[in-house]
Write an enzyme that holds these catalytic residues in place. Structure first.
Site, PDB file in Angstrom:
ATOM      1  N   ASP A  50       0.824  -1.214   0.000  1.00 56.66           N
ATOM      2  CA  ASP A  50       0.000   0.000   0.000  1.00 56.66           C
ATOM      3  C   ASP A  50       0.857   1.263   0.000  1.00 56.66           C
ATOM      4  OD1 ASP A  50       0.934  -0.462   2.558  1.00 56.66           O
ATOM      5  OD2 ASP A  50      -1.027  -0.830   3.425  1.00 56.66           O
ATOM      6  N   ASP A  91      -7.199  -3.343  14.364  1.00 56.04           N
ATOM      7  CA  ASP A  91      -8.564  -3.747  14.004  1.00 56.04           C
ATOM      8  C   ASP A  91      -8.564  -4.877  12.977  1.00 56.04           C
ATOM      9  OD1 ASP A  91      -7.645  -2.465  11.779  1.00 56.04           O
ATOM     10  OD2 ASP A  91      -9.174  -0.887  11.761  1.00 56.04           O
ATOM     11  N   HIS A  94      -7.003  -5.020  10.123  1.00 59.42           N
ATOM     12  CA  HIS A  94      -6.904  -4.675   8.694  1.00 59.42           C
ATOM     13  C   HIS A  94      -5.603  -5.202   8.102  1.00 59.42           C
ATOM     14  CE1 HIS A  94      -5.073  -0.556   9.889  1.00 59.42           C
ATOM     15  NE2 HIS A  94      -4.142  -1.122   9.142  1.00 59.42           N
ATOM     16  N   GLU A 106      -9.633  -1.841   5.449  1.00 57.27           N
ATOM     17  CA  GLU A 106     -10.235  -1.575   6.750  1.00 57.27           C
ATOM     18  C   GLU A 106     -11.427  -2.509   6.983  1.00 57.27           C
ATOM     19  OE1 GLU A 106      -8.609   0.231   8.691  1.00 57.27           O
ATOM     20  OE2 GLU A 106      -8.308   2.293   8.041  1.00 57.27           O
TER      21      GLU A 106
HETATM   22  C1  GLP Z   1      -0.622   0.373   8.507  1.00 54.60           C
HETATM   23  C2  GLP Z   1      -0.351  -0.400   7.228  1.00 54.60           C
HETATM   24  C3  GLP Z   1      -0.536  -1.889   7.408  1.00 54.60           C
HETATM   25  C4  GLP Z   1       0.204  -2.355   8.643  1.00 54.60           C
HETATM   26  C5  GLP Z   1      -0.371  -1.648   9.835  1.00 54.60           C
HETATM   27  C6  GLP Z   1       0.217  -2.098  11.156  1.00 54.60           C
HETATM   28  O1  GLP Z   1      -1.956   0.663   8.690  1.00 54.60           O
HETATM   29  N1  GLP Z   1      -1.156   0.032   6.137  1.00 54.60           N
HETATM   30  O2  GLP Z   1      -0.072  -2.558   6.252  1.00 54.60           O
HETATM   31  O3  GLP Z   1       0.111  -3.725   8.757  1.00 54.60           O
HETATM   32  O4  GLP Z   1      -0.130  -0.265   9.677  1.00 54.60           O
HETATM   33  O5  GLP Z   1       1.391  -1.421  11.444  1.00 54.60           O
HETATM   34  P1  GLP Z   1       2.371  -1.840  12.594  1.00 54.60           P
HETATM   35  O6  GLP Z   1       3.143  -2.996  12.084  1.00 54.60           O
HETATM   36  O7  GLP Z   1       3.240  -0.630  12.784  1.00 54.60           O
HETATM   37  O8  GLP Z   1       1.559  -2.161  13.792  1.00 54.60           O
END
Ligand code: GLP
Length: 262
Positions: free
Chosen positions: A70, A139, A141, A146
């Site tokens: 993303d 959550d 995702h 989402e």
């Molecule tokens: C963002 C990204 C996700 C990622 C998430 C969790 O929202 N778009 O791809 O998995 O963060 O991030 P973290 O690994 O810092 O908890």
């Protein structure tokens, strides 16, 4: 689904890096190994381990093609919170991957719909993704899919929830308003089309999500739960993330993984 429980973040990262390295080493097909990649804090330990292996000459990324999950809409490459910047800073600048093998959605594209369609075409042109590594939000995702995103969604433009903007505001001066409101993201269907999926889930704040994904129903409320329908999905997690699993589930996965190693 496999759930590989490791004692802590460091061991989870080492386990996942070893798994990916073995896949790359054992790839004998007459086409590149196609690797899907995430951003966020969860994969940083894996990236560090893969960099070490590359610099020690254990693996090469010369025949690896990558597709990132993303990118925020409206952040240029040089913005230090763009995922383009993150990936180069934390991984690509330190390994031997050719620049032309790297694919990241362009959040500045004039036509986001065309950009996303082209991304899907490029993935298909390489014969699909061999292994998609991911992380999840609190959550559940996956990428920027989402809650209530279709479990068959393809790469497209996504609105971020207020919750996600609040969680990610830690990288934007703690101001959720500074977090872009939209992102381009691969779909859940894009991820589950991959031959294998490996998702990292670590830390107490992900415990609810891990329980929902492993023990809950397949549901668009927890988009990562789509992995239950994949025939080669692995969750690598640490002990801290297991806090909401039932004791039975926890023991089951420790037992089955121990047997796999025997
Ligand atoms: C963002 C990204 C996700 C990622 C998430 C969790 O929202 N778009 O791809 O998995 O963060 O991030 P973290 O690994 O810092 O908890």
């Amino acid at each position: 689904m496999r759930v590989v429980i490791q004692e802590n973040y460091e061991n989870m990262s080492k386990w996942a890096a070893n798994y990916i390295a073995e896949k790359i080493k054992n790839h004998k097909e007459d086409r590149p190994f196609v690797l899907g990649l995430p951003t966020g804090s969860s994969p940083i330990g894996v990236y560090k381990e893969l960099i070490k292996k590359n610099q020690a000459g254990e693996i090469t990324f010369k025949n690896v093609v990558t597709f990132n999950m993303d990118e925020y809409v409206g952040l240029p490459h040089e913005h230090d919170q763009s995922y383009w910047y993150f990936m180069h800073d934390n991984f690509f600048d330190h390994i031997d991957i050719p620049a032309e093998n790297i694919h990241i959605l362009n959040g500045m594209a004039e036509d986001p719909v065309a950009e996303c369609e082209h991304y899907e075409e490029m993935i298909a042109s390489f014969g699909g993704i061999d292994l998609f590594m991911g992380g999840i939000g609190v959550d559940g995702h996956l990428a920027f899919n989402e809650p209530f995103t279709s479990l068959t969604s393809r790469t497209g433009l996504r609105d971020l929830t207020t919750d996600t903007r609040i969680v990610n505001s830690r990288f934007f001066g703690n101001d959720p308003e500074k977090v872009p409101a939209q992102a381009l993201s691969v779909g859940i269907g894009t991820v589950t089309d991959s031959k294998e999926v490996l998702v990292l889930i670590n830390g107490h704040n992900k415990a609810r999500a891990l329980a929902a994904v492993v023990e809950g129903n397949v549901s668009q409320k927890w988009t990562c739960s789509a992995l239950q329908m994949h025939n080669a999905a692995i969750i690598a997690c640490d002990e801290a993330a297991c806090g909401e699993l039932t004791v039975d589930t926890y023991k089951y996965f420790l037992d089955i993984e121990r047997k796999e190693r025997l």
